[in-house]
Design a protein around this motif. Sequence first.
Motif, PDB file in Angstrom:
ATOM      1  N   TYR A 115       0.798  -1.230   0.000  1.00  0.00           N
ATOM      2  CA  TYR A 115       0.000   0.000   0.000  1.00  0.00           C
ATOM      3  C   TYR A 115       0.829   1.278   0.000  1.00  0.00           C
ATOM      4  O   TYR A 115       0.270   2.371  -0.066  1.00  0.00           O
ATOM      5  N   GLY A 116       2.141   1.168   0.093  1.00  0.00           N
ATOM      6  CA  GLY A 116       2.982   2.350   0.044  1.00  0.00           C
ATOM      7  C   GLY A 116       3.405   2.833   1.421  1.00  0.00           C
ATOM      8  O   GLY A 116       2.975   2.301   2.449  1.00  0.00           O
ATOM      9  N   PRO A 117       4.250   3.875   1.461  1.00  0.00           N
ATOM     10  CA  PRO A 117       4.823   4.342   2.729  1.00  0.00           C
ATOM     11  C   PRO A 117       3.876   5.139   3.610  1.00  0.00           C
ATOM     12  O   PRO A 117       4.221   5.472   4.737  1.00  0.00           O
ATOM     13  N   VAL A 118       2.687   5.475   3.090  1.00  0.00           N
ATOM     14  CA  VAL A 118       1.658   6.140   3.895  1.00  0.00           C
ATOM     15  C   VAL A 118       0.386   5.327   3.733  1.00  0.00           C
ATOM     16  O   VAL A 118      -0.213   5.277   2.661  1.00  0.00           O
ATOM     17  N   LEU A 119      -0.021   4.638   4.792  1.00  0.00           N
ATOM     18  CA  LEU A 119      -1.157   3.739   4.670  1.00  0.00           C
ATOM     19  C   LEU A 119      -2.113   3.902   5.845  1.00  0.00           C
ATOM     20  O   LEU A 119      -1.725   4.387   6.918  1.00  0.00           O
ATOM     21  N   THR A 120      -3.354   3.499   5.622  1.00  0.00           N
ATOM     22  CA  THR A 120      -4.394   3.581   6.648  1.00  0.00           C
ATOM     23  C   THR A 120      -4.752   2.186   7.128  1.00  0.00           C
ATOM     24  O   THR A 120      -5.013   1.292   6.319  1.00  0.00           O
ATOM     25  N   VAL A 156       5.872   5.004   6.945  1.00  0.00           N
ATOM     26  CA  VAL A 156       6.904   3.980   6.846  1.00  0.00           C
ATOM     27  C   VAL A 156       8.084   4.507   6.034  1.00  0.00           C
ATOM     28  O   VAL A 156       7.913   5.038   4.933  1.00  0.00           O
ATOM     29  N   GLY A 157       9.292   4.359   6.578  1.00  0.00           N
ATOM     30  CA  GLY A 157      10.497   4.732   5.854  1.00  0.00           C
ATOM     31  C   GLY A 157      10.964   6.146   6.150  1.00  0.00           C
ATOM     32  O   GLY A 157      10.193   7.010   6.598  1.00  0.00           O
ATOM     33  N   TYR A 158      12.237   6.377   5.896  1.00  0.00           N
ATOM     34  CA  TYR A 158      12.870   7.651   6.231  1.00  0.00           C
ATOM     35  C   TYR A 158      12.206   8.830   5.545  1.00  0.00           C
ATOM     36  O   TYR A 158      11.921   9.857   6.179  1.00  0.00           O
ATOM     37  N   ASP A 159      11.955   8.713   4.251  1.00  0.00           N
ATOM     38  CA  ASP A 159      11.431   9.855   3.491  1.00  0.00           C
ATOM     39  C   ASP A 159      10.083  10.322   4.038  1.00  0.00           C
ATOM     40  O   ASP A 159       9.864  11.517   4.256  1.00  0.00           O
ATOM     41  N   ALA A 160       9.162   9.386   4.269  1.00  0.00           N
ATOM     42  CA  ALA A 160       7.828   9.758   4.744  1.00  0.00           C
ATOM     43  C   ALA A 160       7.872  10.298   6.166  1.00  0.00           C
ATOM     44  O   ALA A 160       7.210  11.293   6.493  1.00  0.00           O
ATOM     45  N   ILE A 161       8.662   9.672   7.031  1.00  0.00           N
ATOM     46  CA  ILE A 161       8.718  10.100   8.436  1.00  0.00           C
ATOM     47  C   ILE A 161       9.382  11.461   8.560  1.00  0.00           C
ATOM     48  O   ILE A 161       8.909  12.340   9.294  1.00  0.00           O
ATOM     49  N   LYS A 162      10.476  11.670   7.844  1.00  0.00           N
ATOM     50  CA  LYS A 162      11.151  12.978   7.903  1.00  0.00           C
ATOM     51  C   LYS A 162      10.249  14.069   7.335  1.00  0.00           C
ATOM     52  O   LYS A 162      10.144  15.169   7.902  1.00  0.00           O
ATOM     53  N   GLU A 163       9.583  13.782   6.227  1.00  0.00           N
ATOM     54  CA  GLU A 163       8.713  14.788   5.617  1.00  0.00           C
ATOM     55  C   GLU A 163       7.608  15.206   6.583  1.00  0.00           C
ATOM     56  O   GLU A 163       7.258  16.389   6.682  1.00  0.00           O
ATOM     57  N   ALA A 164       7.070  14.245   7.321  1.00  0.00           N
ATOM     58  CA  ALA A 164       5.984  14.552   8.252  1.00  0.00           C
ATOM     59  C   ALA A 164       6.496  15.250   9.507  1.00  0.00           C
ATOM     60  O   ALA A 164       6.043  16.350   9.849  1.00  0.00           O
ATOM     61  N   LEU A 165       7.438  14.634  10.215  1.00  0.00           N
ATOM     62  CA  LEU A 165       7.839  15.118  11.537  1.00  0.00           C
ATOM     63  C   LEU A 165       8.773  16.319  11.497  1.00  0.00           C
ATOM     64  O   LEU A 165       8.804  17.119  12.439  1.00  0.00           O
ATOM     65  N   VAL A 166       9.544  16.453  10.421  1.00  0.00           N
ATOM     66  CA  VAL A 166      10.518  17.555  10.338  1.00  0.00           C
ATOM     67  C   VAL A 166      10.053  18.620   9.348  1.00  0.00           C
ATOM     68  O   VAL A 166       9.836  19.776   9.703  1.00  0.00           O
ATOM     69  N   ASP A 167       9.886  18.233   8.077  1.00  0.00           N
ATOM     70  CA  ASP A 167       9.546  19.216   7.045  1.00  0.00           C
ATOM     71  C   ASP A 167       8.147  19.802   7.240  1.00  0.00           C
ATOM     72  O   ASP A 167       7.914  20.980   6.948  1.00  0.00           O
ATOM     73  N   GLN A 168       7.207  18.990   7.705  1.00  0.00           N
ATOM     74  CA  GLN A 168       5.827  19.436   7.919  1.00  0.00           C
ATOM     75  C   GLN A 168       5.486  19.316   9.404  1.00  0.00           C
ATOM     76  O   GLN A 168       4.363  18.995   9.788  1.00  0.00           O
ATOM     77  N   SER A 183      10.854   0.931  10.793  1.00  0.00           N
ATOM     78  CA  SER A 183      11.163   0.977   9.362  1.00  0.00           C
ATOM     79  C   SER A 183      12.421   1.791   9.083  1.00  0.00           C
ATOM     80  O   SER A 183      13.134   1.521   8.108  1.00  0.00           O
ATOM     81  N   LEU A 184      12.708   2.786   9.918  1.00  0.00           N
ATOM     82  CA  LEU A 184      13.943   3.557   9.767  1.00  0.00           C
ATOM     83  C   LEU A 184      15.160   2.703  10.082  1.00  0.00           C
ATOM     84  O   LEU A 184      16.188   2.769   9.400  1.00  0.00           O
ATOM     85  N   MET A 185      15.049   1.912  11.150  1.00  0.00           N
ATOM     86  CA  MET A 185      16.193   1.146  11.637  1.00  0.00           C
ATOM     87  C   MET A 185      16.516  -0.062  10.756  1.00  0.00           C
ATOM     88  O   MET A 185      17.575  -0.666  10.903  1.00  0.00           O
ATOM     89  N   ARG A 186      15.594  -0.422   9.871  1.00  0.00           N
ATOM     90  CA  ARG A 186      15.814  -1.607   9.025  1.00  0.00           C
ATOM     91  C   ARG A 186      15.666  -1.299   7.535  1.00  0.00           C
ATOM     92  O   ARG A 186      15.504  -2.212   6.728  1.00  0.00           O
ATOM     93  N   ALA A 224      19.048   8.682   8.945  1.00  0.00           N
ATOM     94  CA  ALA A 224      17.887   7.843   9.260  1.00  0.00           C
ATOM     95  C   ALA A 224      17.928   7.308  10.687  1.00  0.00           C
ATOM     96  O   ALA A 224      17.069   6.509  11.065  1.00  0.00           O
ATOM     97  N   PHE A 225      18.885   7.742  11.478  1.00  0.00           N
ATOM     98  CA  PHE A 225      19.009   7.275  12.861  1.00  0.00           C
ATOM     99  C   PHE A 225      18.148   8.148  13.751  1.00  0.00           C
ATOM    100  O   PHE A 225      18.525   9.237  14.154  1.00  0.00           O
ATOM    101  N   PHE A 226      16.922   7.661  14.044  1.00  0.00           N
ATOM    102  CA  PHE A 226      15.951   8.404  14.852  1.00  0.00           C
ATOM    103  C   PHE A 226      15.513   7.600  16.081  1.00  0.00           C
ATOM    104  O   PHE A 226      14.326   7.374  16.288  1.00  0.00           O
TER     105      PHE A 226
END
Length: 495
Positions: free
Chosen positions: A62-67, A79-91, A398-401, A429-431
């Motif tokens: 279903y991709g890195p953003v799922l319900t 799920v994954g670095y790109d989605a988590i960083k975009e949400a928690l840091v960029d947005q 998902s970041l750690m693996r 990606a170390f969060f």
Amino acid sequence: MELNSTLILAGLSLVLLWLFHITKKIKYRLPPGPTGLPLIGNLAQLDRRAPYKTLQKLSESYGPVLTVYLGPQRTVVLVGYDAIKEALVDQGDDFTGRGPFPFLVKVTRGYGKTRILHISNGERWRQLRRFTMTTLRDFGMGRKGMEEWIQGESRHLVGHMESTDATAFDPTFVLSCTVSNVICCLVFGQRFNYDDSNFLRLLKITAEAVRFGSSTWGQMYNVFPWVMDRLPGQHQAMFGKIDRIREFIMMKIQEHKETMDPSSPRDYIDCFLTRLNQEEDNLTTEFHYDNLVSTVLNLFLAGTETTSTTLRYALSVLIKYLNIQEKMQQEICTVIGKERCPSMEDRKSLPFTDAVIHEVQRFLDVVPFSFPHYALKDISFRGYTIPKDTIIIPLLHSLMREEKQWATPWSFNPQHFLDQNGNFKKNPAFFPFSAGKRSCAGESLARMELFLFLVSLLQRFTFSCPGGPDSVDLSPEHSGFANVPRTYKIIATPC
């Protein structure tokens, strides 16, 4: 006839719930996800022994953003670095809401930091967090004064390990005492002896609470708290045990009331009591007795278990990989020697040791789910709408693996944090402490504790276990909200 009517009513209720979810999907462009059942949602699809692994697997479809639906609760998983960083840091401003965590709400009775998380998520949360962080920094957290406290506590830890005379012992509670004493100095203005039976009982309850939170009972409580509150079971016994910690804290607060000097505060409790007295006529103040009790409880729990668990896991890793332990000892001996007390200044001269500590945190993955976030309003994210009142889980596992971030994500490998010249290198990606405005408030303290305690131990001891390296299993004993590592008796041989 009455039974048939009840079944019909129950069936209609389930259909209405299903229709409600369908309506929501039509109204909003929700992130995709698997179809769930009424009332229980996608719970039946989750691996109860490691639910985060199921969510990681679902993201492949279903991709890195799922319900998903955890019971009736709509949940968006990142799920994954790109989605988590975009949400928690960029947005980050959109994702500052903190989701209700029913177990913690129950433990703190809806007060303290958890009240801020659960009810307001706004100025109330900022008010208490700002006060707490400022006060703890005033007493040295993350600064030179705190480093000296940790160095002093490390001498007690080394002394205790020397007293074992190289015989096998369980390190769980000595490490809990060591770490907890640091936060106790900040909050209570005192440390406790490692043989203090009352203190050890409280630490045992703390460890049990973490295991409970990762058990099936704990996960069910967080999904169906209104049902579980009305049922007997392990959760009721656990809440009764945590009340003993609450009673201990209330006793300490009373002692502070009787002995404090407002002009010369000794610790966090003194400062809170002073502010409480100053604002006693303010009907909207957050500085009142219930918030003090629950905030101190929160600090005690958070400031003890995750760091001591990481230290215990680090010792298991070093016992399993003796070559890594030997290389760390050589580096420490060359830079510091065996007599001088380690300092944070030494970290830049100990790149391999620093890399191993970071890899321990990555590989343990102590909080794979992170604490849930919460949509305080409709959020537009990556072309989707995350509706107000949605739980949001940044899947730290998902970041750690993540294979594109780590050369060998499923193996313990300190080279993840070393460049080709053997110098320490960061990985974006170390969060382990999450990221953004809701990252762990105790990150600087935890980093300091992990480095100073572990270096102090390796400076003096070589660690082994009765069963030898091959007997050590680094996979978690319990997985849920937290990954709880297995417990081994260890041998600390002076070197």
